[in-house]
Each structure stands twice: as structure tokens, then as C-alpha cells.
Scaffold this motif. Structure first.
Motif, mmCIF file in Angstrom:
data_model
loop_
_atom_site.group_PDB
_atom_site.id
_atom_site.type_symbol
_atom_site.label_atom_id
_atom_site.label_comp_id
_atom_site.label_asym_id
_atom_site.label_seq_id
_atom_site.Cartn_x
_atom_site.Cartn_y
_atom_site.Cartn_z
ATOM 1 N N PRO A 1 0.808 -1.220 0.000
ATOM 2 C CA PRO A 1 0.000 0.000 0.000
ATOM 3 C C PRO A 1 0.844 1.274 0.000
ATOM 4 C CG PRO A 1 -0.804 -1.543 1.658
ATOM 5 C CD PRO A 1 0.517 -2.055 1.182
ATOM 6 N N ILE A 2 1.990 1.251 0.693
ATOM 7 C CA ILE A 2 2.869 2.428 0.718
ATOM 8 C C ILE A 2 3.379 2.732 -0.688
ATOM 9 C CG2 ILE A 2 5.129 3.266 1.493
ATOM 10 C CD1 ILE A 2 4.633 1.872 4.144
ATOM 11 N N TYR A 3 3.837 1.689 -1.404
ATOM 12 C CA TYR A 3 4.339 1.900 -2.761
ATOM 13 C C TYR A 3 3.244 2.457 -3.663
ATOM 14 C CZ TYR A 3 6.187 1.028 -7.424
ATOM 15 O OH TYR A 3 6.603 1.191 -8.725
ATOM 16 N N ILE A 4 2.057 1.858 -3.613
ATOM 17 C CA ILE A 4 0.968 2.311 -4.482
ATOM 18 C C ILE A 4 0.592 3.754 -4.167
ATOM 19 C CG2 ILE A 4 -1.448 1.931 -5.128
ATOM 20 C CD1 ILE A 4 -0.994 -1.057 -4.542
ATOM 21 N N ALA A 5 0.523 4.091 -2.868
ATOM 22 C CA ALA A 5 0.182 5.459 -2.482
ATOM 23 C C ALA A 5 1.221 6.451 -2.990
ATOM 24 C CB ALA A 5 0.062 5.558 -0.965
ATOM 25 N N GLU A 6 2.486 6.036 -3.039
ATOM 26 C CA GLU A 6 3.556 6.937 -3.477
ATOM 27 C C GLU A 6 3.629 7.062 -4.994
ATOM 28 O OE1 GLU A 6 6.630 6.476 0.305
ATOM 29 O OE2 GLU A 6 7.116 5.498 -1.603
ATOM 30 N N ILE A 7 3.146 6.063 -5.719
ATOM 31 C CA ILE A 7 3.221 6.095 -7.180
ATOM 32 C C ILE A 7 1.967 6.713 -7.798
ATOM 33 C CG2 ILE A 7 2.166 3.880 -7.776
ATOM 34 C CD1 ILE A 7 5.513 4.936 -9.163
ATOM 35 N N ALA A 8 0.855 6.725 -7.057
ATOM 36 C CA ALA A 8 -0.443 7.109 -7.626
ATOM 37 C C ALA A 8 -0.660 8.613 -7.590
ATOM 38 C CB ALA A 8 -1.564 6.416 -6.864
ATOM 39 N N PRO A 9 -1.287 9.176 -8.636
ATOM 40 C CA PRO A 9 -1.722 10.579 -8.595
ATOM 41 C C PRO A 9 -2.802 10.749 -7.530
ATOM 42 C CG PRO A 9 -1.784 9.691 -10.836
ATOM 43 C CD PRO A 9 -1.596 8.531 -9.917
ATOM 44 N N PRO A 10 -2.939 11.944 -6.946
ATOM 45 C CA PRO A 10 -3.894 12.153 -5.850
ATOM 46 C C PRO A 10 -5.318 11.689 -6.154
ATOM 47 C CG PRO A 10 -2.447 14.028 -6.023
ATOM 48 C CD PRO A 10 -2.108 13.139 -7.176
ATOM 49 N N LYS A 11 -5.832 11.944 -7.364
ATOM 50 C CA LYS A 11 -7.220 11.593 -7.660
ATOM 51 C C LYS A 11 -7.457 10.091 -7.758
ATOM 52 C CE LYS A 11 -9.247 15.687 -9.814
ATOM 53 N NZ LYS A 11 -9.886 16.241 -11.021
ATOM 54 N N LEU A 12 -6.389 9.341 -8.004
ATOM 55 C CA LEU A 12 -6.526 7.887 -8.127
ATOM 56 C C LEU A 12 -6.056 7.150 -6.876
ATOM 57 C CD1 LEU A 12 -5.243 7.184 -11.765
ATOM 58 C CD2 LEU A 12 -7.592 7.120 -10.950
ATOM 59 N N ARG A 13 -5.466 7.869 -5.936
ATOM 60 C CA ARG A 13 -4.777 7.216 -4.826
ATOM 61 C C ARG A 13 -5.700 6.300 -4.022
ATOM 62 N NH1 ARG A 13 -2.246 11.519 -2.155
ATOM 63 N NH2 ARG A 13 -0.653 11.335 -3.759
ATOM 64 N N GLY A 14 -6.880 6.808 -3.660
ATOM 65 C CA GLY A 14 -7.779 6.008 -2.825
ATOM 66 C C GLY A 14 -8.188 4.699 -3.486
ATOM 67 N N SER A 15 -8.600 4.782 -4.757
ATOM 68 C CA SER A 15 -9.066 3.571 -5.443
ATOM 69 C C SER A 15 -7.916 2.613 -5.729
ATOM 70 C CB SER A 15 -9.774 3.946 -6.750
ATOM 71 O OG SER A 15 -8.916 4.698 -7.582
ATOM 72 N N VAL B 1 8.481 -3.027 -12.572
ATOM 73 C CA VAL B 1 7.926 -1.782 -12.037
ATOM 74 C C VAL B 1 9.056 -0.840 -11.642
ATOM 75 C CG1 VAL B 1 5.911 -3.029 -11.175
ATOM 76 C CG2 VAL B 1 7.792 -2.497 -9.612
ATOM 77 N N PRO B 2 8.823 0.473 -11.715
ATOM 78 C CA PRO B 2 9.876 1.426 -11.345
ATOM 79 C C PRO B 2 10.017 1.543 -9.833
ATOM 80 C CG PRO B 2 7.871 2.603 -11.882
ATOM 81 C CD PRO B 2 7.589 1.152 -12.156
ATOM 82 N N ARG B 3 11.127 2.102 -9.397
ATOM 83 C CA ARG B 3 11.260 2.425 -7.984
ATOM 84 C C ARG B 3 10.392 3.638 -7.661
ATOM 85 N NH1 ARG B 3 17.704 2.529 -7.013
ATOM 86 N NH2 ARG B 3 17.670 3.262 -9.175
ATOM 87 N N SER B 4 9.964 3.733 -6.420
ATOM 88 C CA SER B 4 9.099 4.836 -6.004
ATOM 89 C C SER B 4 9.790 6.177 -6.238
ATOM 90 C CB SER B 4 8.742 4.697 -4.525
ATOM 91 O OG SER B 4 8.237 5.915 -4.016
ATOM 92 N N PRO B 5 9.176 7.079 -7.017
ATOM 93 C CA PRO B 5 9.796 8.395 -7.242
ATOM 94 C C PRO B 5 10.036 9.148 -5.937
ATOM 95 C CG PRO B 5 7.959 8.045 -8.747
ATOM 96 C CD PRO B 5 7.911 6.942 -7.751
ATOM 97 N N ARG B 6 9.110 9.072 -5.019
ATOM 98 C CA ARG B 6 9.275 9.782 -3.747
ATOM 99 C C ARG B 6 10.454 9.229 -2.953
ATOM 100 N NH1 ARG B 6 4.202 10.786 -5.174
ATOM 101 N NH2 ARG B 6 3.252 12.748 -4.461
ATOM 102 N N TRP B 7 10.609 7.913 -2.950
ATOM 103 C CA TRP B 7 11.740 7.330 -2.248
ATOM 104 C C TRP B 7 13.050 7.725 -2.907
ATOM 105 C CZ3 TRP B 7 15.622 3.843 -3.560
ATOM 106 C CH2 TRP B 7 16.389 3.358 -2.485
ATOM 107 N N LEU B 8 13.075 7.747 -4.236
ATOM 108 C CA LEU B 8 14.300 8.127 -4.959
ATOM 109 C C LEU B 8 14.751 9.539 -4.587
ATOM 110 C CD1 LEU B 8 13.514 6.688 -8.520
ATOM 111 C CD2 LEU B 8 15.341 5.923 -6.976
ATOM 112 N N GLU C 1 16.420 13.174 -11.302
ATOM 113 C CA GLU C 1 16.245 12.886 -12.729
ATOM 114 C C GLU C 1 15.597 11.519 -12.954
ATOM 115 O OE1 GLU C 1 19.843 13.334 -14.896
ATOM 116 O OE2 GLU C 1 20.087 15.462 -14.396
ATOM 117 N N LEU C 2 16.022 10.530 -12.166
ATOM 118 C CA LEU C 2 15.449 9.201 -12.305
ATOM 119 C C LEU C 2 13.981 9.203 -11.892
ATOM 120 C CD1 LEU C 2 16.260 6.354 -13.138
ATOM 121 C CD2 LEU C 2 16.876 5.888 -10.749
ATOM 122 N N ALA C 3 13.666 9.903 -10.820
ATOM 123 C CA ALA C 3 12.275 10.022 -10.378
ATOM 124 C C ALA C 3 11.435 10.752 -11.417
ATOM 125 C CB ALA C 3 12.218 10.764 -9.046
ATOM 126 N N GLN C 4 12.029 11.747 -12.048
ATOM 127 C CA GLN C 4 11.309 12.544 -13.048
ATOM 128 C C GLN C 4 10.886 11.687 -14.239
ATOM 129 O OE1 GLN C 4 13.595 15.768 -14.731
ATOM 130 N NE2 GLN C 4 11.760 16.994 -15.092
#
Length: 513
Positions: free
Chosen positions: A127-141, A193-200, A208-211
Motif C-alpha cells: 500500500p505504501i508503494y501504491i500510495a507513493e506512485i499514484a496521482p492524488p485523484k486515483l490514490r484512494g481507489s 515496475v519502477p522504484r518509487s519516485p518519492r523514495w528516490l 532525474e530518475l524520479a522525473q
């Protein structure tokens, strides 16, 4: 400044695909938790287990999950969410393969605990990874994919057990081993799957990698805005909470609610029902095939009413769902207790002929024509007639031949109980925990409460086989009914409604000034 989810048209397909891959960890979590229900009888005979040994063999996966809860968070912070999830997938694969091939009780336990560590990691990190990868409007679903996959995994495990139970040889080995297939698929898929942009950005400062990942999700403008938000969060990040903080008096109300809900979610017996569903139905006089089929219905009921809960939780509210659910859980458990309490145990030529062991049959032949109106009276009569191992065999395997019970009432009671749990204590607890903790203590507090929740779950699954054989199903379900009634009182007295409130408003309501 524009918000990240309104800048451009999002690449939802890419984000959903990543989330579905990661959420397969939830599927494995649910599958691993429920698949043991079909193997109970097989492993009991194969490893010559007592009730307490069986309870530990089933419950040790929760013991492993507690260890997974403790280590997964720090490891994910240090090495990244993706790497930890890959390790989790490997643990599931090893556990499934080893538990199916185990030849001794100890190595079977070790294999199960390894799977438990995977469960502890999956429930926290996916759930942490999904929450960090998802745009705000899609995060909950998207985050809800994980919870939904847990329930689907439970249902698929029941289906799998039903189709494998009649295989020649040790069918329990196939039941446990088949999990290695989706676990291996999960292991391989995670590399894509990519690494979490926020964690990077937070841990490695690899902007740059997160971008590049954020551009795939939402384009250049989305990536720019999201990176700016992450960096602003780094600049204003407050001091991290310590374990001692959760014991401060100002957080007392929050911790009472959190620990209370975590306690009642498990102590009311839900994992006992999921882990031992076929055993319960066999106690009600069902055949092996019908018991496994009824377990499938339990899994599907859980799935349907989890979807109902997702639909209702923001419409009806958290507290109403908890009150409705715990009320009907209490009613359902009382129904099950009454059904077993009204059962009789009849000894006649037909029922005695079903005993496979000639020694046991000869020892009990003088009971022909007798009927017992309680399990306690039955056991008191036959225990002096049998050797200890014969008495144990009777309680486990032979008693179902003699019971006369309203099996339909038992099935309705269990389905009502599961449905009521699925719309209340099941999903609502995790929603409440995400809302009531202030950011400063959220991470450490959720870890502590999650550990406590797993500890209670382990205790329930450990003693359930002993309860069934020593206290009988009437007393067992009666105890759970009493605890469920206590849950109603707790929710009414302590739980606040958080629907429609900002996190700041919830914090103001709960923190003692």
C-alpha cells in the motif's frame, strides 16, 4: 501553483498496471492466510499433531507476520519499496515450496513462518508503494486494490482447496505448493515496475530518475509539480516521532481507540473462521466435499461485502458501519452457538458402522441406542472407554458421524458473521488508523498497533483447535459472541465519526490539550 492531478491528461493505464502488479502481494497475503484451512486435516495426520501443535502450525504464519511488520518498514526506507517487495515475493515462493515438501514438523513451521514474514512485509509495503506512485485523484481507489486482492486471494484459496482435496496421495501438499506459481509470477513481474519516485528523491536525491517515472505517469508538467511538492515536504518535514511519544497523555484517546479496534477485530474470531472453515463445517456434520464447497461460499461472501463496505464507508460513515457490523456479528455468533447447543449425538447401527478403527468401534458398541444432548455429556461417557490417542481421534475425526444438527443454520450464521465483519471491523479499522494518528506519530503508532493486532490474531488461531475439542463449539462460539457484544459497547463509547472531517479536525477532536 497547479495541483499535480489537474495539469495534464494522466497515463492512467500505466499507473493502474503498476498498481495491479504490486497489489498481487495482497493476493498472495490472502491466499497464504486461507489456504491452510484445507490442509488442516492432512497436516494433522502427517505430522502427528496435538491440538496445540496444530494451533501453532496454523497460527505461526501470524507470528512471522509480526516479525515482517517490524523489519519491513525500516528495510523499505533503507533499500527501497521495490527491493523489499521483491524479497517478499521470494519469501512467498520459498515458503509455498518448502511447506509442501516438508517432512518434519519443525521444518514445516519454519517454512510457514517464512511465509508469515512475507505477509508482514506485503501488508505494509505494497500500500505504501501504491500510495507513493499514484496521482492524488486515483490514490484512494488504487490503494484499495491491495485490500480487494487480499479478499480475492482468500476466495481463490478456498476454490483451489476444493478442487485439490480429492487428489490421490497427500493432497495438502498440492494445496500449499500451488501458491508458488502466483508467487513466482509476482517475483518476476516486480522487476518491471519502477522504484518509487518519492523514495528516490527523499533517500537518494535522484531527481532525474524520479522525473522519468513521473513523466510516464502524467507528463512533463505533472512531473515538475510533483517533484516540487516532494521537495517542499522535505523542507518542512517535522521531527520524526519516537516510540515513547505514543504513551504521552495527549495521545491517550487515540491509542485507546486504535488498540481497542485492533483487539476486537481479531479477538472476535475472524481468522479462526477463515483458517478453519472446513473444520467448522465438518463439526456440523458435513462431508469433506461439502465442507470445502461451503468454505468457497464463505470466501465469496467476504469478497462481495468488502465491495459493499468500500461503497458505504464514505456514504454511511465509519461508526455506523462498525455498530451495524458488530451487532450482526454478535447475532450470528449466538446463532452458531445455539445451533451446536441444540445438537444431539446419536449412537445407532448406522452411525457406529462409520467408525473406521475397529478398536474404537468395539469400545463404543455398548452405546448403541443412546443419545446425548451435549458434547460435554458425550465426552464424559466415552473418555473412560478409550485410550488417550483413541479419544483424541474420536474428537477430531469420528464425532461428525454422530452429530444431528441444523447444518443450514450453522452455514447461515457463519455467512452472516463473515458478511458483518467484511462491512465493519475488517476494512474500517485500517481506514480509522490512517485518519486518527497525527503525522508525527503515524508511522510508529501504526506499526505498534499492527503488531498488537497480529499478536491477538496469533493467540486466537493458536487456541482455536483446543477450544473446539476441549470446550466444544457451543462454548467457543458463545465466547466469541460475548466478545463481539463487548465490541459494540466499545465502539459506542469510544469511537468517533471521522467521515467528512479533515485530518486536522480529527486531530483537534482527539488530542488532549
Amino acid at each position: 501553483m497547479q495541483k499535480a492531478d489537474t495539469v495534464v491528461k494522466m497515463n492512467n493505464t500505466y499507473t493502474i498496471l503498476i498498481s495491479l502488479i504490486v497489489a498481487l502481494g495482497g493476493f498472495l497475503l490472502g491466499f497464504d492466510s486461507a489456504v491452510i484451512s484445507g490442509a488442516v486435516k492432512g497436516i494433522t495426520v502427517y505430522f502427528e499433531m496435538t491440538e496445540l501443535m496444530l494451533g501453532f502450525a496454523v497460527g505461526c504464519v501470524v507470528f512471522g507476520a509480526m516479525a515482517g511488520n517490524i523489519v519491513a518498514g525500516p528495510m523499505a526506507d533503507k533499500f527501497g519499496r521495490k527491493k523489499v517487495l521483491i524479497v517478499v515475493a521470494a519469501l512467498f515462493t520459498i515458503s509455498a515450496t518448502w511447506s509442501a515438501m516438508a517432512t518434519g514438523y519443525t521444518e514445516f513451521i519454519i517454512a510457514r513462518i517464512i511465509g508469515g514474514i512475507g505477509i508482514g512485509g506485503a501488508i505494509l509495503i505494497a500500500p505504501i508503494y501504491i500510495a507513493e506512485i499514484a496521482p492524488p485523484k486515483l490514490r484512494g481507489s488504487l490503494v484499495s486494490f491491495n485490500q480487494l486482492n487480499i479478499v480475492i486471494g482468500i476466495s481463490v484459496a478456498y476454490f483451489s482447496n476444493y478442487f485439490l482435496v480429492n487428489l490421490e496421495g497427500e493432497s495438502w501438499k498440492w494445496m500449499l505448493g500451488v501458491e508458488a506459481i502466483p508467487a513466482l509470477i509476482y517475483f518476476l513481474a516486480l522487476w518491471t515496475v519502477p522504484r518509487s519516485p518519492r523514495w528516490l528523491i527523499l533517500k537518494l536525491n535522484k531527481v532525474e530518475l524520479a522525473q522519468k517515472t513521473l513523466q510516464k505517469i502524467g507528463g512533463d508538467a505533472y512531473a515538475e509539480v510533483t517533484i516540487a511538492e516532494i521537495q517542499r515536504g522535505i523542507d518542512k518535514k517535522e521531527e520524526k516521532g519516537k516510540l515513547s511519544d505514543i504513551f504521552k497523555s495527549k495521545y491517550a484517546t487515540i491509542m485507546i481507540i486504535a488498540l481497542g479496534i485492533a483487539f476486537f477485530q481479531q479477538i472476535t474470531g475472524i481468522n479462526a473462521v477463515f483458517y478453519y472453515a472446513p473444520t467448522i463445517f465438518e463439526q456440523a456434520g458435513g462431508s469433506t466435499d461439502s465442507s470445502f464447497l461451503q468454505a468457497i461460499v464463505v470466501g465469496l461472501t467476504n469478497l462481495v461485502f468488502t465491495l459493499v463496505a468500500i461503497w458505504l464507508i464514505d456514504r454511511l460513515g465509519r461508526k455506523p458501519l462498525l455498530l451495524i457490523g458488530t451487532t450482526f456479528m454478535t447475532i450470528a455468533l449466538l446463532m452458531a452457538a445455539m445451533a451446536f447447543n441444540n445438537a444431539t449425538y446419536d449412537f445407532n447401527e448406522t452411525t457406529l458402522s462409520k467408525i473406521g478403527d475397529p478398536e474404537i468401534k468395539n469400545a463404543l458398541i455398548d452405546l448403541e441406542g443412546k443419545s446425548f444432548d451435549s458434547q460435554a455429556a458425550l465426552f464424559a461417557e466415552i473418555e473412560p472407554k478409550l485410550k488417550q490417542e483413541q479419544f483424541l481421534d474420536f474428537k477430531r475425526n469420528q464425532i461428525t458421524n454422530f452429530i444431528q444438527i441444523n447444518a443450514t443454520l450453522v452455514l447461515i450464521a457463519i455467512l452472516l458473521y463473515v458478511a458483518s465483519f467484511a462491512i465493519s471491523l475488517g476494512p474500517v479499522m485500517w481506514t480509522l488508523l490512517s485518519e486518527i494518528f497525527p503525522n508525527k506519530i503515524k508511522g510508529i503508532a501504526i506499526s505498534v498497533v499492527g503488531f498488537f493486532n497480529s499478536l491477538v490474531s496469533f493467540s486466537v488461531t493458536q487456541v482455536f483447535p483446543w477450544e473446539l475439542s476441549s470446550l466444544g463449539p457451543t462454548a467457543t462460539f458463545g465466547i466469541y459472541a460475548l466478545l463481539s457484544f463487548c465490541a459494540i459497547l466499545f465502539v459506542y463509547k469510544f469511537v468517533i465519526e471521522t467521515k467528512g472531517k479533515t485530518l486536522e479536525e480529527v486531530e483537534e477532536l482527539l488530542i488532549r490539550k
